[in-house]
Design a protein around this motif. Structure first.
Motif, mmCIF file in Angstrom:
data_model
loop_
_atom_site.group_PDB
_atom_site.id
_atom_site.type_symbol
_atom_site.label_atom_id
_atom_site.label_comp_id
_atom_site.label_asym_id
_atom_site.label_seq_id
_atom_site.Cartn_x
_atom_site.Cartn_y
_atom_site.Cartn_z
ATOM 1 N N CYS A 161 11.212 106.767 77.218
ATOM 2 C CA CYS A 161 11.102 107.308 76.414
ATOM 3 C C CYS A 161 12.757 107.672 74.883
ATOM 4 N N GLU A 162 13.095 107.767 75.860
ATOM 5 C CA GLU A 162 14.366 108.071 74.875
ATOM 6 C C GLU A 162 15.372 107.202 75.403
ATOM 7 N N GLY A 163 15.847 106.221 75.303
ATOM 8 C CA GLY A 163 16.280 105.320 75.770
ATOM 9 C C GLY A 163 17.206 104.786 77.434
ATOM 10 N N GLN A 181 11.719 111.512 80.545
ATOM 11 C CA GLN A 181 12.649 112.324 79.388
ATOM 12 C C GLN A 181 11.819 113.029 78.696
ATOM 13 N N SER A 182 10.570 113.130 78.259
ATOM 14 C CA SER A 182 9.235 113.718 77.801
ATOM 15 C C SER A 182 8.254 112.954 77.767
ATOM 16 N N ALA A 183 7.212 114.364 77.815
ATOM 17 C CA ALA A 183 5.904 114.016 78.006
ATOM 18 C C ALA A 183 5.345 113.035 76.774
ATOM 19 N N GLN A 184 6.198 112.986 75.842
ATOM 20 C CA GLN A 184 5.753 112.021 74.671
ATOM 21 C C GLN A 184 4.258 111.062 74.665
ATOM 22 N N LEU A 185 4.866 109.694 75.651
ATOM 23 C CA LEU A 185 4.165 108.817 75.449
ATOM 24 C C LEU A 185 3.057 108.863 76.010
ATOM 25 N N PHE A 204 13.729 115.123 81.892
ATOM 26 C CA PHE A 204 15.688 115.154 82.709
ATOM 27 C C PHE A 204 16.526 114.229 82.346
ATOM 28 N N ARG A 205 17.672 113.916 82.261
ATOM 29 C CA ARG A 205 18.416 113.664 81.359
ATOM 30 C C ARG A 205 19.982 113.532 81.710
ATOM 31 N N ALA A 206 20.224 111.630 81.872
ATOM 32 C CA ALA A 206 21.756 112.038 82.784
ATOM 33 C C ALA A 206 22.336 111.845 81.353
ATOM 34 N N HIS A 214 23.841 121.092 76.558
ATOM 35 C CA HIS A 214 22.908 120.095 77.732
ATOM 36 C C HIS A 214 22.661 119.919 79.281
ATOM 37 N N LEU A 215 22.065 119.841 79.281
ATOM 38 C CA LEU A 215 21.124 119.919 81.020
ATOM 39 C C LEU A 215 20.852 119.020 81.522
ATOM 40 N N CYS A 216 20.838 118.623 82.336
ATOM 41 C CA CYS A 216 20.433 117.528 83.226
ATOM 42 C C CYS A 216 19.346 117.698 82.933
ATOM 43 N N VAL A 221 9.148 121.431 75.709
ATOM 44 C CA VAL A 221 7.581 121.760 74.880
ATOM 45 C C VAL A 221 7.542 120.772 73.678
ATOM 46 N N GLU A 222 6.310 120.460 74.140
ATOM 47 C CA GLU A 222 6.016 118.887 73.099
ATOM 48 C C GLU A 222 4.508 119.059 73.281
ATOM 49 N N PRO A 223 4.413 118.975 71.956
ATOM 50 C CA PRO A 223 2.452 119.529 70.977
ATOM 51 C C PRO A 223 2.936 117.877 70.988
ATOM 52 N N GLY A 349 23.067 123.592 67.494
ATOM 53 C CA GLY A 349 22.994 122.370 66.093
ATOM 54 C C GLY A 349 21.640 121.613 66.639
ATOM 55 N N GLU A 350 21.167 120.691 66.477
ATOM 56 C CA GLU A 350 19.694 120.062 67.188
ATOM 57 C C GLU A 350 18.715 121.012 68.410
ATOM 58 N N LEU A 351 17.659 121.798 67.519
ATOM 59 C CA LEU A 351 16.298 122.440 68.362
ATOM 60 C C LEU A 351 15.685 121.533 68.617
ATOM 61 N N THR A 352 14.822 120.778 67.786
ATOM 62 C CA THR A 352 13.262 120.272 68.035
ATOM 63 C C THR A 352 13.885 118.435 67.247
ATOM 64 N N THR A 353 13.032 117.675 68.017
ATOM 65 C CA THR A 353 13.189 116.250 67.308
ATOM 66 C C THR A 353 11.913 116.018 66.764
ATOM 67 N N GLY A 354 10.754 115.386 65.624
ATOM 68 C CA GLY A 354 9.493 115.759 65.834
ATOM 69 C C GLY A 354 9.654 113.835 65.019
ATOM 70 N N ALA A 356 6.492 111.176 62.470
ATOM 71 C CA ALA A 356 5.330 110.608 62.322
ATOM 72 C C ALA A 356 5.516 109.163 63.924
ATOM 73 N N ARG A 357 4.406 108.458 64.810
ATOM 74 C CA ARG A 357 4.919 107.445 65.135
ATOM 75 C C ARG A 357 3.849 106.528 64.935
ATOM 76 N N GLU A 358 5.391 105.153 64.927
ATOM 77 C CA GLU A 358 4.350 103.598 64.375
ATOM 78 C C GLU A 358 2.150 103.955 65.439
HETATM 79 O O1 4AD Z 1 15.328 114.674 71.112
HETATM 80 P P1 4AD Z 1 15.055 114.557 71.944
HETATM 81 O O2 4AD Z 1 15.677 113.554 73.119
HETATM 82 O O3 4AD Z 1 13.285 113.822 71.623
HETATM 83 C C1 4AD Z 1 12.305 114.022 72.175
HETATM 84 O O4 4AD Z 1 12.776 114.002 73.474
HETATM 85 C C2 4AD Z 1 11.107 113.289 71.512
HETATM 86 N N1 4AD Z 1 9.870 112.284 72.444
HETATM 87 C C3 4AD Z 1 10.438 114.226 71.561
HETATM 88 C C4 4AD Z 1 8.714 114.337 71.123
HETATM 89 O O5 4AD Z 1 8.476 114.269 69.746
HETATM 90 N N2 4AD Z 1 8.166 115.141 71.747
HETATM 91 O O6 4AD Z 1 14.398 115.554 72.842
HETATM 92 C C5 4AD Z 1 13.794 117.150 71.960
HETATM 93 C C6 4AD Z 1 14.440 118.106 72.160
HETATM 94 C C7 4AD Z 1 16.221 118.249 71.519
HETATM 95 O O7 4AD Z 1 15.485 118.540 70.336
HETATM 96 C C8 4AD Z 1 16.176 119.236 71.937
HETATM 97 O O8 4AD Z 1 16.078 120.905 71.706
HETATM 98 C C9 4AD Z 1 16.387 119.270 73.818
HETATM 99 O O9 4AD Z 1 15.128 118.363 73.146
HETATM 100 N N3 4AD Z 1 16.904 119.088 74.468
HETATM 101 C C10 4AD Z 1 17.774 118.530 75.299
HETATM 102 N N4 4AD Z 1 17.991 120.191 75.737
HETATM 103 C C11 4AD Z 1 19.019 120.426 76.774
HETATM 104 N N5 4AD Z 1 19.623 119.585 77.516
HETATM 105 C C12 4AD Z 1 19.352 117.890 76.927
HETATM 106 N N6 4AD Z 1 20.584 117.194 77.828
HETATM 107 C C13 4AD Z 1 18.810 118.083 76.129
HETATM 108 N N7 4AD Z 1 18.254 116.953 75.572
HETATM 109 C C14 4AD Z 1 17.289 116.972 74.346
#
Ligand code: 4AD
Ligand code: MG
Length: 427
Positions: A161-163, A181-185, A204-206, A214-216, A221-223, A349-354, A356-358
């Motif tokens: 989902c995220e590269g 990496q994300s429940a989004q899809l 999970f993020r490597a 950063h954590l792995c 939380v994803e609405p 810094g970054e707390l969320t990313t969100g 609109a979806r194509e």
């Molecule tokens: O910015 P990210 O990668 O976005 C997504 O995964 C989208 N698919 C989300 C979506 O639209 N449903 O990750 C979203 C958030 C980041 O803003 C950050 O708060 C957190 O997840 N995050 C991490 N938190 C801790 N450790 C990491 N390695 C993180 N990577 C992302």
């Protein structure tokens, strides 16, 4: 026999009463004829005083730090006792006599993380874990109150989902799969049935970079919801973050006070949050002397400086398409701009990313191809655009980043009981 939570004694509900408590020995101090013990349970710590000649004396002499114990006596008010009450102890029984406890005063964060399984007993971690539980509870409350249905996404997945750079691969019988990496899809699938959904699950993020944020493995939380636009995303994010801040100040006032958290700062978190475009963010950074051009991604250094200017949560929106994921929708009249928005907060810094979806099938296929991904891997996802596509949005928020920011923690590792980083995967 029934046992009284220590918190009730400290609240003054047991003065003059014969009570029993159970817990663990936190401190021990001896003088010739008296032993002072600090006993902790899940709710607090209280002083027990054992005098020579009482039935408890022999046990008290033997007892060691972190031994588990039951004791009883009549509660007495005493200004000098920590917490204002103490238990002159008559009876005491040791449940488990502890060996010499490895954690003593003034140990390094690194050491404390090596003995995390023991350090989680500390008052600091006890308080953080209580608040963490309440934060998670309030997040669920928020979405349920607002008509979102909780869904449960898979952890084993077949496509990113995220590269690819942060994907964990794993053996699944004879197949090579990945950890999500994300429940989004998957959430996008369910909006076609439920319209408004959310997940609160591990991602999970490597992440090879070792940073304080950063954590792995983190809780994500994803609405995701249908028939909505960029303004709706930012509005729900503001509502969620301010709701959690307000309710936590209410529900956890004592814990926050003990941790020394400035609750005024949390109460001031109210909508609307400032909004700036990515272009404006870049201009602000250039004015501050950063060598960054339109089209480049912001790193932690850039985000931190921007966040210091605002001193509160704020949004950066309308990013260049090229630095955002393949699923981001672009503007009709500005195809190089993605409808993507990040919320930034001080320190983290970054707390969320969100965003609109194509929702257009052909544009999505092109974006998948241009991103170097295999269209076949995403066929099921493209199907969603084949059968009744709708405009829809969503976002992801990292729970530990939220807690780190709210509690002003120095490292994200303290926001989760068993942190996973490249070097740390035990206990
Ligand atoms: O910015 P990210 O990668 O976005 C997504 O995964 C989208 N698919 C989300 C979506 O639209 N449903 O990750 C979203 C958030 C980041 O803003 C950050 O708060 C957190 O997840 N995050 C991490 N938190 C801790 N450790 C990491 N390695 C993180 N990577 C992302
Ligand atoms: Mg992001």
């Amino acid at each position: 026999m029934s046992f009284v939570p220590i918190q009730e004694i400290l609240a003054g509900k047991c003065e003059g009463k014969q009570i029993s408590v159970r817990g663990w020995i936190f401190r021990k101090r001896e003088s010739k004829k008296t032993i002072f013990l600090l006993v902790r349970d899940a709710t607090g710590t209280i002083q027990s005083i054992v005098k020579e000649g009482t039935p408890a004396w022999r046990e008290a002499q033997k007892i060691t730090i972190e031994s588990s114990v039951t004791l009883d006596g009549v509660v007495r008010k005493d200004e000098r006792a920590p917490g204002g009450y103490e238990i002159p102890t008559q009876q005491m029984s040791i449940i488990g006599l502890a060996e010499t406890f490895p954690i003593t005063k003034d140990q390094s964060p690194e050491f404390l993380r090596n003995v995390r399984h023991l350090w989680l007993r500390s008052r600091k971690m006890n308080l953080i874990m209580r608040i963490r539980s309440e934060v998670l509870g309030q997040i669920h409350c928020f979405f349920r109150k607002n008509g979102f249905i909780e869904i449960s996404p898979p952890m084993f997945i077949t496509s990113a989902c995220e590269g690819g750079s942060t994907l964990f691969s794993t053996k699944y019988f004879n197949n090579d799969l990945f950890m999500t990496q994300s429940a989004q899809l998957y959430s996008e699938v369910l909006i076609y049935s439920l319209e408004k959904v959310y997940t609160c699950a591990p991602s999970f993020r490597a992440e090879k970079s070792r940073t304080i944020r950063h954590l792995c493995e983190y809780w994500h939380v994803e609405p995701e919801w249908a028939f909505a636009d960029m303004d709706d995303v930012m509005s729900v994010e503001e509502d969620l973050v301010s709701y959690v801040c307000q309710t936590i100040v209410n529900q956890c006032s004592q814990e926050l006070e003990e941790l020394g958290v400035n609750t005024e700062r949390l109460l001031e978190v109210q909508k609307p949050f400032p909004r700036i475009t990515y272009r404006e963010a870049i201009e602000r950074l250039q004015k501050r002397g950063f060598d960054i051009k339109w089209g480049e991604d912001m790193g932690y250094d850039e985000e931190k400086v921007l966040a210091e200017e605002f001193k509160e949560p704020f949004f950066v929106f309308d990013y260049p398409r090229e630095i955002k994921a393949f699923y981001c929708k672009t503007y009709k009249d500005q195809p190089e701009i993605a409808m993507s928005v990040d919320m930034l907060v001080p320190k983290v810094g970054e707390l969320t990313t969100g965003g609109a979806r194509e929702d257009d099938k052909d544009k999505l296929i092109k974006r998948i191809q241009d991103s170097g991904l295999r269209v076949d891997d995403y066929n099921w996802y493209i199907d969603l655009r084949r059968y009744g596509t709708v405009p829809h949005v969503g976002f992801g928020l990292g729970v530990e980043r939220l807690i780190m920011w709210m509690l002003n923690l120095d490292n994200i590792m303290d926001a989760i009981p068993f942190p996973r980083t490249p070097r740390r995967f035990f206990p």
